[in-house]
Motif scaffolding. Structure first.
Motif, PDB file in Angstrom:
ATOM      1  N   LEU A 103       5.307 -47.186 -29.552  1.00  0.00           N
ATOM      2  CA  LEU A 103       5.497 -45.981 -28.747  1.00  0.00           C
ATOM      3  C   LEU A 103       6.263 -46.346 -27.484  1.00  0.00           C
ATOM      4  O   LEU A 103       5.969 -47.360 -26.853  1.00  0.00           O
ATOM      5  CB  LEU A 103       4.148 -45.360 -28.350  1.00  0.00           C
ATOM      6  CG  LEU A 103       3.207 -44.919 -29.479  1.00  0.00           C
ATOM      7  CD1 LEU A 103       1.878 -44.432 -28.898  1.00  0.00           C
ATOM      8  CD2 LEU A 103       3.844 -43.853 -30.343  1.00  0.00           C
ATOM      9  N   TYR A 105       7.415 -44.123 -24.149  1.00  0.00           N
ATOM     10  CA  TYR A 105       7.492 -42.865 -23.424  1.00  0.00           C
ATOM     11  C   TYR A 105       8.349 -42.980 -22.165  1.00  0.00           C
ATOM     12  O   TYR A 105       8.449 -42.030 -21.394  1.00  0.00           O
ATOM     13  CB  TYR A 105       6.089 -42.392 -23.029  1.00  0.00           C
ATOM     14  CG  TYR A 105       5.150 -42.090 -24.173  1.00  0.00           C
ATOM     15  CD1 TYR A 105       5.597 -42.015 -25.492  1.00  0.00           C
ATOM     16  CD2 TYR A 105       3.799 -41.854 -23.923  1.00  0.00           C
ATOM     17  CE1 TYR A 105       4.722 -41.738 -26.530  1.00  0.00           C
ATOM     18  CE2 TYR A 105       2.915 -41.569 -24.959  1.00  0.00           C
ATOM     19  CZ  TYR A 105       3.384 -41.520 -26.260  1.00  0.00           C
ATOM     20  OH  TYR A 105       2.506 -41.238 -27.285  1.00  0.00           O
ATOM     21  N   ALA A 109       9.813 -39.834 -24.235  1.00  0.00           N
ATOM     22  CA  ALA A 109       8.496 -39.191 -24.304  1.00  0.00           C
ATOM     23  C   ALA A 109       8.557 -37.874 -25.073  1.00  0.00           C
ATOM     24  O   ALA A 109       7.549 -37.436 -25.652  1.00  0.00           O
ATOM     25  CB  ALA A 109       7.948 -38.941 -22.900  1.00  0.00           C
ATOM     26  N   ASP A 110       9.721 -37.230 -25.117  1.00  0.00           N
ATOM     27  CA  ASP A 110       9.833 -35.955 -25.810  1.00  0.00           C
ATOM     28  C   ASP A 110       9.613 -36.091 -27.311  1.00  0.00           C
ATOM     29  O   ASP A 110       9.297 -35.106 -27.988  1.00  0.00           O
ATOM     30  CB  ASP A 110      11.196 -35.311 -25.538  1.00  0.00           C
ATOM     31  CG  ASP A 110      12.371 -36.212 -25.876  1.00  0.00           C
ATOM     32  OD1 ASP A 110      12.205 -37.443 -25.818  1.00  0.00           O
ATOM     33  OD2 ASP A 110      13.450 -35.677 -26.192  1.00  0.00           O
ATOM     34  N   ALA A 112       7.235 -38.012 -28.664  1.00  0.00           N
ATOM     35  CA  ALA A 112       5.962 -38.719 -28.785  1.00  0.00           C
ATOM     36  C   ALA A 112       5.274 -38.465 -30.125  1.00  0.00           C
ATOM     37  O   ALA A 112       4.757 -39.400 -30.756  1.00  0.00           O
ATOM     38  CB  ALA A 112       5.032 -38.327 -27.633  1.00  0.00           C
ATOM     39  N   ALA A 140       3.119 -46.192 -22.571  1.00  0.00           N
ATOM     40  CA  ALA A 140       2.320 -45.435 -23.537  1.00  0.00           C
ATOM     41  C   ALA A 140       1.014 -46.169 -23.835  1.00  0.00           C
ATOM     42  O   ALA A 140       0.492 -46.086 -24.947  1.00  0.00           O
ATOM     43  CB  ALA A 140       3.121 -45.225 -24.819  1.00  0.00           C
TER      44      ALA A 140
END
Length: 271
Positions: A103, A105, A109-110, A112, A140
């Motif tokens: 992950l 972010y 982050a959009d 996720a 994250a």
């Protein structure tokens, strides 16, 4: 009399030899790595459509192994991998890990939710193949810890937190699951005191070293293109952190790599 003995053997557990930065130079780069004691490299495919190119590099160079997955920053723009896709790739004798996945972010982050879906697919592939998961974690920490822990309780798997530069809390969560932390050039940056403290508090038998080349070159090459030979600079910082002779630290990280990347160790033993 000059000491002509070879340097202690270490492994660059994460690099990107298919990137354009190295085009047409792989023979020289791998030779320099071996001269620095970097006897093995794991080159990481970050988009599955590039897997044939990455595989060919591993096939052409004896010291090079490879892994493949969908990088979290690319998860929204690449076709979603399937568990079967990844399991099929794992049949190759030099394919030794699943990922990198994870992950991120910080910039993405959009996406996720897509990243989480992709991460769970990669975890299942690691569970099914027995190969280690290779995790990229940035900004994250809570979600990474939650997903890794929940999926581990569902079915155990092995894992390395690649280029670890996150919080002490995420380090502890990963170590509590039996996972490994990998030191990159970031750990050698002068201002990375807190990160070095995190590594120093970890068990020595859970430490790997890497470059993430062509990125994150350690001093004295900071700001320049990184390459596998520079793993040795980061490893020397690691030896200082653990108050070990460099040869001892190198041997410990080699044993750690062999324990985690069992398929690479077995391939090398059979060669």
């Amino acid at each position: 009399m000059n000491d002509t003995s070879p340097p202690p053997a270490i492994t660059d557990s994460h690099c990107h030899l298919d990137f354009p930065d190295f085009e047409g130079q792989l023979d020289e780069i791998i030779t320099r790595a071996q001269q620095a004691g970097v006897t093995r490299m794991v080159t990481i495919c970050t988009r599955l459509r590039n897997e044939p190119t990455v595989r060919a590099i591993a096939e052409a160079h004896a010291p090079v192994f490879y892994a493949a997955g969908t990088h979290p920053m690319s998860a929204a723009e690449e076709p979603m991998a399937t568990v079967d896709d990844l399991v099929a790739l794992a049949a190759h004798p030099k394919f030794v890990g699943i990922g990198e996945t994870g992950l991120d972010y910080h910039y993405t982050a959009d996406s996720a939710e897509v990243q989480k879906q992709s991460l769970r697919i990669h975890i299942e592939a690691a569970q099914r193949t027995g190969l280690p998961l290779i995790i990229h974690a940035r900004a994250a920490d809570a979600d990474i810890a939650d997903i890794l822990g929940a999926e581990f309780r569902n079915a155990p798997y092995s894992c390395v937190m690649h280029c670890f530069s996150s919080s002490a809390e995420l380090a502890r969560a990963a170590l509590d699951l039996g996972f490994y932390l990998s030191m990159s050039g970031i750990a050698a940056f002068p201002k990375s005191h807190e990160l070095r403290d995190i590594f120093a508090a970890a068990p020595i038998d859970r430490i790997l070293v890497e470059t993430d080349a062509p990125y994150l070159a350690p001093p004295p090459h900071r700001g320049k293109r990184n390459e596998p030979a520079f793993t040795a600079h980061t490893a020397r910082v690691g030896a200082e952190l653990f108050a070990l002779d460099y040869a001892d630290f190198a041997a410990r990280t080699q044993a750690n790599f062999d324990r985690l990347f069992t398929k690479a160790a077995a391939h090398e033993a059979a060669a």
